[in-house]
Motif scaffolding. Structure first.
Motif, short mmCIF file in Angstrom:
data_model
loop_
_atom_site.label_atom_id
_atom_site.label_comp_id
_atom_site.label_asym_id
_atom_site.label_seq_id
_atom_site.Cartn_x
_atom_site.Cartn_y
_atom_site.Cartn_z
N ARG A 186 77.13 91.40 26.29
CA ARG A 186 77.89 92.33 25.46
C ARG A 186 77.03 92.86 24.33
N ILE A 187 77.42 94.02 23.82
CA ILE A 187 76.83 94.58 22.61
C ILE A 187 77.97 94.86 21.65
N PRO A 188 77.97 94.24 20.46
CA PRO A 188 79.01 94.53 19.47
C PRO A 188 78.80 95.93 18.89
N ILE A 189 79.89 96.69 18.77
CA ILE A 189 79.81 98.07 18.26
C ILE A 189 80.87 98.26 17.19
N ALA A 190 80.43 98.59 15.98
CA ALA A 190 81.36 98.74 14.85
C ALA A 190 81.40 100.16 14.31
N SER A 191 80.58 101.06 14.85
CA SER A 191 80.57 102.45 14.38
C SER A 191 80.09 103.36 15.50
N LEU A 192 80.37 104.65 15.37
CA LEU A 192 79.93 105.62 16.38
C LEU A 192 78.41 105.66 16.46
N ALA A 193 77.76 105.45 15.33
CA ALA A 193 76.29 105.49 15.31
C ALA A 193 75.69 104.39 16.19
N GLU A 194 76.44 103.33 16.40
CA GLU A 194 75.94 102.21 17.21
C GLU A 194 76.10 102.44 18.71
N VAL A 195 76.76 103.54 19.10
CA VAL A 195 76.78 103.93 20.52
C VAL A 195 75.50 104.73 20.75
N ASP A 196 74.39 104.01 20.80
CA ASP A 196 73.07 104.63 20.77
C ASP A 196 72.38 104.55 22.12
N ASP A 197 71.09 104.84 22.13
CA ASP A 197 70.33 104.85 23.38
C ASP A 197 70.30 103.48 24.04
N GLU A 198 70.33 102.42 23.24
CA GLU A 198 70.33 101.07 23.80
C GLU A 198 71.61 100.81 24.60
N VAL A 199 72.76 101.21 24.04
CA VAL A 199 74.03 101.06 24.75
C VAL A 199 74.04 101.91 26.01
N LYS A 200 73.55 103.13 25.90
CA LYS A 200 73.52 104.04 27.06
C LYS A 200 72.63 103.48 28.17
N ARG A 201 71.51 102.88 27.77
CA ARG A 201 70.57 102.34 28.77
C ARG A 201 71.21 101.17 29.52
N TRP A 202 71.86 100.26 28.78
CA TRP A 202 72.46 99.11 29.46
C TRP A 202 73.67 99.52 30.30
N MET A 203 74.39 100.56 29.87
CA MET A 203 75.49 101.08 30.69
C MET A 203 74.95 101.58 32.03
N LYS A 204 73.83 102.30 31.97
CA LYS A 204 73.22 102.83 33.19
C LYS A 204 72.71 101.71 34.09
N VAL A 205 72.09 100.71 33.47
CA VAL A 205 71.58 99.58 34.25
C VAL A 205 72.72 98.85 34.96
N ALA A 206 73.80 98.59 34.24
CA ALA A 206 74.95 97.90 34.84
C ALA A 206 75.57 98.73 35.96
N TYR A 207 75.66 100.03 35.76
CA TYR A 207 76.19 100.92 36.80
C TYR A 207 75.32 100.86 38.05
N GLU A 208 74.02 100.94 37.86
CA GLU A 208 73.10 100.94 39.01
C GLU A 208 73.06 99.59 39.72
N MET A 209 73.27 98.50 38.97
CA MET A 209 73.28 97.16 39.59
C MET A 209 74.51 96.97 40.48
N ASP A 210 75.54 97.80 40.27
CA ASP A 210 76.76 97.68 41.08
C ASP A 210 76.77 98.67 42.24
N ALA A 211 75.62 99.23 42.57
CA ALA A 211 75.54 100.15 43.70
C ALA A 211 75.85 99.40 45.00
N ALA A 212 76.45 100.12 45.95
CA ALA A 212 76.78 99.51 47.25
C ALA A 212 75.49 99.14 47.97
N LYS A 213 75.50 97.97 48.58
CA LYS A 213 74.33 97.50 49.33
C LYS A 213 74.31 98.14 50.72
#
Length: 213
Positions: A186-213
């Motif tokens: 998890r990443i704790p987020i307390a402000s809009l500014a914290e929805v940053d490139d780090e959050v976006k990168r991990w969102m993308k990684v998690a999405y890609e890890m759930d790709a159909a085999k």
């Protein structure tokens, strides 16, 4: 001049997989068990024991039902099932209410952060859907790959399904992988500014890890 019809807006949310599973179960129940749900409910209320726990055991031992079927029938016999669990339209209406309630009162200030995280999650691909529950909003591809959780009045925990990924930066290991939970970080987020490139990168990684085999 004819009155114009009000165009129904499309929901941001998708139908929870549990609804589809419940529909399939209800359809197959008579063929697999010899009774419809209504017939099982009548039998339980007429001949079954008084408590939900006893009813589950009775349905399994006396009638040979599987754990899930016994659990669901006993719940419904006690009036405990969700009103939406086999109805997609009702679920989508309830999903809106769940989110409104989730971000009301002391958590109302988190709604802009939620809206931004939801938009980010849905932008990962056309196969993503958000399926709100009462306290969290899971994001699905093939499985849950991320989860928006307003855990306190001042913070949203943005959860990710990252298996045994080593945490770096703001990413926190929840211990979920060892417990075989879907959400492992998890990443704790307390402000809009914290929805940053780090959050976006991990969102993308998690999405890609759930790709159909």
């Amino acid at each position: 001049m004819p009155a114009s019809k009000t165009k129904k807006s499309k929901s941001l949310y998708g139908v929870h997989p549990g609804v589809v599973m419940m529909q399939k179960w209800l359809k197959e129940l008579p063929e697999k068990t010899g009774r419809s749900l209504e017939q099982w409910l009548q039998l339980v209320k007429k001949s079954g024991p008084p408590t939900e726990k006893e009813r589950r055991e009775w349905l399994k031992k006396e009638h040979g039902l599987g754990t899930n079927s016994a659990w669901w029938i006993a719940e419904r016999a006690g009036g405990k099932s969700e009103t939406w669990d086999d109805n997609p339209e009702v679920y989508l209406k309830m999903a809106e209410h769940y989110v409104e309630n989730m971000f009301s009162g002391g958590k109302a200030g988190l709604r802009p952060i939620y809206n931004t995280l939801l938009k980010l999650g849905l932008s990962m691909g056309p196969d993503v859907k958000a399926c709100p529950c009462k306290t969290i909003v899971p994001l699905y591809r093939n499985h849950v790959f991320a989860q928006i959780n307003p855990s306190t009045r001042t913070r949203i925990d943005m959860g990710f399904a990252l298996k045994d990924t080593r945490p770096t930066g703001r990413l926190i290991d929840t211990g979920g992988f060892a417990k075989k939970d879907r959400i492992t970080h998890r990443i704790p987020i307390a402000s809009l500014a914290e929805v940053d490139d780090e959050v976006k990168r991990w969102m993308k990684v998690a999405y890609e890890m759930d790709a159909a085999k």
